[in-house]
Design a protein around this motif. Structure first.
Motif, short mmCIF file in Angstrom:
data_model
loop_
_atom_site.label_atom_id
_atom_site.label_comp_id
_atom_site.label_asym_id
_atom_site.label_seq_id
_atom_site.Cartn_x
_atom_site.Cartn_y
_atom_site.Cartn_z
N LEU A 26 0.83 -1.21 0.00
CA LEU A 26 0.00 0.00 0.00
C LEU A 26 0.86 1.26 0.00
N ARG A 27 1.93 1.29 0.80
CA ARG A 27 2.80 2.48 0.86
C ARG A 27 3.42 2.75 -0.51
N PHE A 28 3.93 1.70 -1.15
CA PHE A 28 4.52 1.88 -2.48
C PHE A 28 3.46 2.25 -3.51
N GLY A 29 2.22 1.88 -3.22
CA GLY A 29 1.12 2.22 -4.11
C GLY A 29 0.53 3.59 -3.83
N GLY A 30 1.13 4.33 -2.90
CA GLY A 30 0.66 5.68 -2.62
C GLY A 30 -0.39 5.78 -1.54
N PHE A 31 -0.38 4.83 -0.60
CA PHE A 31 -1.36 4.83 0.48
C PHE A 31 -0.68 4.80 1.84
N TYR A 32 -1.37 5.32 2.83
CA TYR A 32 -0.96 5.25 4.23
C TYR A 32 -2.06 4.55 5.00
N ILE A 46 -2.23 9.20 -1.12
CA ILE A 46 -1.43 10.38 -1.45
C ILE A 46 -2.06 11.06 -2.66
N VAL A 47 -2.22 12.38 -2.58
CA VAL A 47 -2.79 13.15 -3.69
C VAL A 47 -1.85 14.28 -4.06
N ASP A 48 -1.91 14.68 -5.30
CA ASP A 48 -1.09 15.78 -5.79
C ASP A 48 -1.89 17.07 -5.68
N GLU A 49 -1.91 17.61 -4.47
CA GLU A 49 -2.66 18.83 -4.18
C GLU A 49 -1.80 19.76 -3.35
N PRO A 50 -2.10 21.05 -3.39
CA PRO A 50 -1.33 21.99 -2.56
C PRO A 50 -1.65 21.79 -1.07
N VAL A 51 -0.74 22.25 -0.23
CA VAL A 51 -0.93 22.19 1.22
C VAL A 51 -1.79 23.38 1.63
N LEU A 52 -3.06 23.11 1.85
CA LEU A 52 -4.02 24.15 2.21
C LEU A 52 -4.59 23.89 3.60
N LYS A 53 -5.18 24.92 4.18
CA LYS A 53 -5.83 24.78 5.48
C LYS A 53 -6.93 23.71 5.36
#
Length: 185
Positions: A26-32, A46-53
């Motif tokens: 799962l970790r290598f697949g982009g999951f926690y 894991i997503v490709d998004e900005p760090v927002l509030k």
């Protein structure tokens, strides 16, 4: 009687190894997989998004005395971060330009008190906890990370703000269970 115990031991070992392998895949697949009460327990992607509030993030704690204390007391685990600590998952509660106050009564962002943010003076075993104090406007690369679910979480109340360079990923919940309601008073 020995045969059933041996079968049970083999079964438990097989399940343990399977879960360990699954967590690596799962970790290598982009999951926690989050098993701590700082955030809802469950699976995060894991997503490709900005760090927002409001975003959930995985971050590597920086090398510091407060994180050394946390490691020694078992609040955090060793891991593969450059500091030797494991990654932590927290929610972003303040970003650049927000006014943050951390004092003995809790944490306020832009004058609004955050729930479950009052720092504890001791941990569950009676050991004194660090007491971080802060009253500033966050700079461009500073973020306030904490749990709004768990009043016992090791978060910004004790280690302060985190620099953007420490944030590794933005993550989104896939499947979660809010066990805090059953586990916490």
């Amino acid at each position: 009687m020995k045969k059933p115990l041996r079968i049970l031991a083999i079964f438990v070992l097989a399940i343990s190894i399977s879960l360990f392998v699954l967590s690596i895949v799962l970790r290598f697949g982009g999951f926690y997989i989050n098993t701590t009460p700082s955030l809802p327990v469950g699976l995060y992607r894991i997503v490709d998004e900005p760090v927002l509030k409001g975003a959930y993030v995985a971050f590597c704690p920086p090398q510091s005395d407060v994180f050394e204390l946390a490691l020694a007391r078992g609040y955090i685990n060793p891991g593969d971060c450059p500091s030797g600590y494991g990654q932590l998952l927290k929610r972003v509660h303040a970003v650049a330009g927000d006014t943050v106050l951390i004092d003995e009564t809790g944490i306020s962002v832009n004058g609004e008190r955050l729930p479950n943010s009052a720092p504890l003076s001791t941990d569950a075993y009676g050991a004194t906890l660090p007491q971080y104090r802060f009253n500033e406007v966050l700079a461009e690369s500073e973020y306030l990370l904490l749990s709004d679910l768990n009043p016992h979480s090791f978060d910004a109340r004790y280690f302060g703000v985190i620099d953007r360079t420490q944030i590794v990923h933005v993550v989104r919940p896939v499947v979660t269970f809010n066990l805090q309601e059953e586990l916490l008073p």
